[in-house]
Design a protein around this motif. Structure first.
Motif, PDB file in Angstrom:
ATOM      1  N   MET A 266       0.835  -1.198   0.000  1.00 52.92           N
ATOM      2  CA  MET A 266       0.000   0.000   0.000  1.00 52.92           C
ATOM      3  C   MET A 266       0.875   1.257   0.000  1.00 52.92           C
ATOM      4  O   MET A 266       1.785   1.380   0.833  1.00 52.92           O
ATOM      5  CB  MET A 266      -0.916   0.024   1.218  1.00 52.92           C
ATOM      6  N   PRO A 267       0.615   2.207  -0.903  1.00 55.23           N
ATOM      7  CA  PRO A 267       1.400   3.458  -0.921  1.00 55.23           C
ATOM      8  C   PRO A 267       1.351   4.183   0.425  1.00 55.23           C
ATOM      9  O   PRO A 267       2.350   4.784   0.843  1.00 55.23           O
ATOM     10  CB  PRO A 267       0.719   4.281  -2.016  1.00 55.23           C
ATOM     11  N   GLU A 268       0.191   4.108   1.106  1.00 51.60           N
ATOM     12  CA  GLU A 268       0.044   4.805   2.387  1.00 51.60           C
ATOM     13  C   GLU A 268       0.998   4.280   3.460  1.00 51.60           C
ATOM     14  O   GLU A 268       1.265   4.951   4.456  1.00 51.60           O
ATOM     15  CB  GLU A 268      -1.395   4.677   2.901  1.00 51.60           C
ATOM     16  N   MET A 269       1.492   3.062   3.267  1.00 52.15           N
ATOM     17  CA  MET A 269       2.367   2.447   4.259  1.00 52.15           C
ATOM     18  C   MET A 269       3.829   2.822   4.079  1.00 52.15           C
ATOM     19  O   MET A 269       4.684   2.400   4.849  1.00 52.15           O
ATOM     20  CB  MET A 269       2.218   0.924   4.202  1.00 52.15           C
ATOM     21  N   SER A 270       4.137   3.600   3.043  1.00 48.54           N
ATOM     22  CA  SER A 270       5.541   3.923   2.740  1.00 48.54           C
ATOM     23  C   SER A 270       6.241   4.635   3.899  1.00 48.54           C
ATOM     24  O   SER A 270       7.452   4.509   4.071  1.00 48.54           O
ATOM     25  CB  SER A 270       5.628   4.776   1.474  1.00 48.54           C
ATOM     26  N   LYS A 271       5.462   5.374   4.688  1.00 46.14           N
ATOM     27  CA  LYS A 271       6.068   6.104   5.808  1.00 46.14           C
ATOM     28  C   LYS A 271       6.624   5.166   6.881  1.00 46.14           C
ATOM     29  O   LYS A 271       7.414   5.583   7.732  1.00 46.14           O
ATOM     30  CB  LYS A 271       5.050   7.058   6.425  1.00 46.14           C
ATOM     31  N   TYR A 272       6.206   3.895   6.857  1.00 50.23           N
ATOM     32  CA  TYR A 272       6.703   2.920   7.823  1.00 50.23           C
ATOM     33  C   TYR A 272       7.903   2.124   7.308  1.00 50.23           C
ATOM     34  O   TYR A 272       8.523   1.388   8.065  1.00 50.23           O
ATOM     35  CB  TYR A 272       5.594   1.933   8.210  1.00 50.23           C
ATOM     36  N   SER A 273       8.202   2.250   6.017  1.00 45.02           N
ATOM     37  CA  SER A 273       9.290   1.455   5.444  1.00 45.02           C
ATOM     38  C   SER A 273      10.641   2.005   5.871  1.00 45.02           C
ATOM     39  O   SER A 273      10.753   3.181   6.253  1.00 45.02           O
ATOM     40  CB  SER A 273       9.199   1.421   3.915  1.00 45.02           C
ATOM     41  N   GLN A 274      11.645   1.163   5.786  1.00 47.89           N
ATOM     42  CA  GLN A 274      12.987   1.542   6.223  1.00 47.89           C
ATOM     43  C   GLN A 274      13.995   1.317   5.111  1.00 47.89           C
ATOM     44  O   GLN A 274      14.155   0.195   4.618  1.00 47.89           O
ATOM     45  CB  GLN A 274      13.404   0.735   7.452  1.00 47.89           C
ATOM     46  N   GLY A 275      14.678   2.378   4.713  1.00 45.96           N
ATOM     47  CA  GLY A 275      15.775   2.261   3.764  1.00 45.96           C
ATOM     48  C   GLY A 275      15.381   1.589   2.471  1.00 45.96           C
ATOM     49  O   GLY A 275      14.372   1.917   1.851  1.00 45.96           O
ATOM     50  N   THR A 276      16.166   0.587   2.089  1.00 45.96           N
ATOM     51  CA  THR A 276      15.967  -0.104   0.804  1.00 45.96           C
ATOM     52  C   THR A 276      15.412  -1.505   1.008  1.00 45.96           C
ATOM     53  O   THR A 276      15.613  -2.381   0.164  1.00 45.96           O
ATOM     54  CB  THR A 276      17.296  -0.188   0.036  1.00 45.96           C
ATOM     55  N   GLU A 277      14.710  -1.725   2.117  1.00 41.58           N
ATOM     56  CA  GLU A 277      14.195  -3.068   2.372  1.00 41.58           C
ATOM     57  C   GLU A 277      13.189  -3.472   1.289  1.00 41.58           C
ATOM     58  O   GLU A 277      12.477  -2.636   0.728  1.00 41.58           O
ATOM     59  CB  GLU A 277      13.540  -3.157   3.751  1.00 41.58           C
ATOM     60  N   SER A 278      13.154  -4.774   0.984  1.00 41.27           N
ATOM     61  CA  SER A 278      12.243  -5.294  -0.023  1.00 41.27           C
ATOM     62  C   SER A 278      10.838  -5.366   0.534  1.00 41.27           C
ATOM     63  O   SER A 278      10.606  -5.218   1.740  1.00 41.27           O
ATOM     64  CB  SER A 278      12.687  -6.692  -0.461  1.00 41.27           C
ATOM     65  N   TYR A 279       9.867  -5.623  -0.361  1.00 42.71           N
ATOM     66  CA  TYR A 279       8.492  -5.806   0.091  1.00 42.71           C
ATOM     67  C   TYR A 279       8.399  -6.971   1.070  1.00 42.71           C
ATOM     68  O   TYR A 279       7.651  -6.929   2.046  1.00 42.71           O
ATOM     69  CB  TYR A 279       7.566  -6.069  -1.107  1.00 42.71           C
ATOM     70  N   GLN A 280       9.187  -8.029   0.778  1.00 44.61           N
ATOM     71  CA  GLN A 280       9.148  -9.198   1.652  1.00 44.61           C
ATOM     72  C   GLN A 280       9.644  -8.854   3.053  1.00 44.61           C
ATOM     73  O   GLN A 280       9.047  -9.253   4.065  1.00 44.61           O
ATOM     74  CB  GLN A 280       9.987 -10.336   1.066  1.00 44.61           C
ATOM     75  N   GLN A 281      10.760  -8.103   3.125  1.00 46.06           N
ATOM     76  CA  GLN A 281      11.293  -7.715   4.428  1.00 46.06           C
ATOM     77  C   GLN A 281      10.335  -6.777   5.159  1.00 46.06           C
ATOM     78  O   GLN A 281      10.150  -6.890   6.378  1.00 46.06           O
ATOM     79  CB  GLN A 281      12.651  -7.032   4.230  1.00 46.06           C
ATOM     80  N   PHE A 282       9.736  -5.863   4.408  1.00 49.90           N
ATOM     81  CA  PHE A 282       8.765  -4.928   4.989  1.00 49.90           C
ATOM     82  C   PHE A 282       7.573  -5.685   5.555  1.00 49.90           C
ATOM     83  O   PHE A 282       7.090  -5.403   6.650  1.00 49.90           O
ATOM     84  CB  PHE A 282       8.338  -3.936   3.921  1.00 49.90           C
ATOM     85  N   ALA A 283       7.100  -6.683   4.815  1.00 48.52           N
ATOM     86  CA  ALA A 283       5.948  -7.465   5.265  1.00 48.52           C
ATOM     87  C   ALA A 283       6.255  -8.209   6.559  1.00 48.52           C
ATOM     88  O   ALA A 283       5.393  -8.317   7.442  1.00 48.52           O
ATOM     89  CB  ALA A 283       5.528  -8.450   4.169  1.00 48.52           C
TER      90      ALA A 283
END
Length: 309
Positions: A266-283
């Protein structure tokens, strides 16, 4: 947590792999997820003998020879699955290889493999139609029990399967045409040990019903349910403090992982992502966040958007 994710068309496909080959496929999926490399048609994924030994509780000395031999056979293995010819809107039976390249690093105990182009989307497509499970659930299962467990958890939401015709079932668990043709041998060598192992070593208990045409058994269906867990055992198995209250949500672990993958895109979740982590790592990180009451409450509006009720 070592999470395996496969498209259900692949879970329900017909293929014959040895136990070592099946485990290599699972470890490659996990390697891609845990390292953030992802799964594509260019990247070679590495499976180390020590990792194999640790995950499946075998002597690492024996693992070197097993992996070396598996390289010679896995390249030629095929998988048959059903898809749809979109132009004609008709069912299409497709036969592809598992891998497009595979090698063994002598002296290092390392296998490198690259998934075939047709297999990649079946492993990486995280939409509605996927099955997840933890590797620990199949770590102590033989080949037939592993395949049966995969088939069962495709129906986790209902707890029962439709009737599976005997020849279809045989191919789904990886039997070749002339193996255990007699029903008594099939039950004794394949079906009954698989059910026993699943009931002893996994998170579900299963019962089988046989279906007959006349006097002949022509198919099987299965009913299964999750094993009851005390709060303490559940918390320990998930690596959490058993004294921490976690009943703030009725979300099951299966839902938590499914929704975490949806949230990660979800684009809205981008604020929670860290650095260059993949979608899998983010999940994976989101799944951990959903275990925290305050984070669950914070993410609840996004959960509702993607269908959580």
């Amino acid at each position: 947590m070592s999470l395996v994710v496969k498209d259900n068309s692949l879970i329900n496909a017909s293929y014959t792999l040895s136990l070592v080959e099946q485990r290599l496929i699972l470890l490659a999926i996990i390697e891609a997820r845990e390292t953030g490399k992802g799964i594509d048609t260019e990247t070679f994924l590495e499976i180390h003998a020590q990792h194999y030994a640790d995950r499946f509780h075998v002597d690492v000395k024996n693992t070197y020879s097993m992996l070396s031999e598996a390289v010679l056979t896995l390249f030629n293995r095929q998988v048959t699955y059903m898809t749809v010819d979109e132009r004609r809107n008709k069912p299409e039976k497709r036969v592809v290889r598992w891998v497009s390249g595979i090698s063994y690093v002598e002296g290092a105990g390392v296998i490198k493999l690259r998934f075939a182009p047709e297999i990649v989307p079946l492993i990486t497509r995280l939409e509605e139609n996927f099955t997840w499970y933890e590797l620990m659930q199949v770590a102590n299962l033989n080949l037939y029990a592993t395949r049966l467990y995969e088939l069962l958890v495709c129906w986790r939401s209902t707890g029962k399967t439709p009737v599976i015709e005997i020849n279809d079932f045989r191919s789904k668990v990886g039997l070749v045409e002339n193996e255990y043709k007699a029903m008594c041998d099939f039950k004794k060598r394949v079906l009954e040990p698989a059910i026993k192992q699943i009931n002893e070593h996994t998170d579900i208990t299963v019962k089988v019903d046989q279906h007959k045409t006349g006097r002949s058994i022509t198919g099987f269906s299965f009913k299964f349910k999750p094993k009851p867990q005390t709060k303490t055992n559940k918390a320990i198995s998930q690596g959490r403090d058993p004294n921490t209250a976690d009943m703030f949500s009725k979300m099951t672990d299966a839902q938590r992982h499914m929704f975490s993958y949806k949230l990660s895109e979800m684009p809205e979740m981008s604020k929670y992502s860290q650095g260059t982590e993949s979608y899998q790592q983010f999940a994976v990180r989101i799944a951990d966040m959903l275990l925290q009451p305050e984070k669950f409450e914070e993410l609840y509006p996004y959960l509702v958007k993607i269908g959580y009720k």
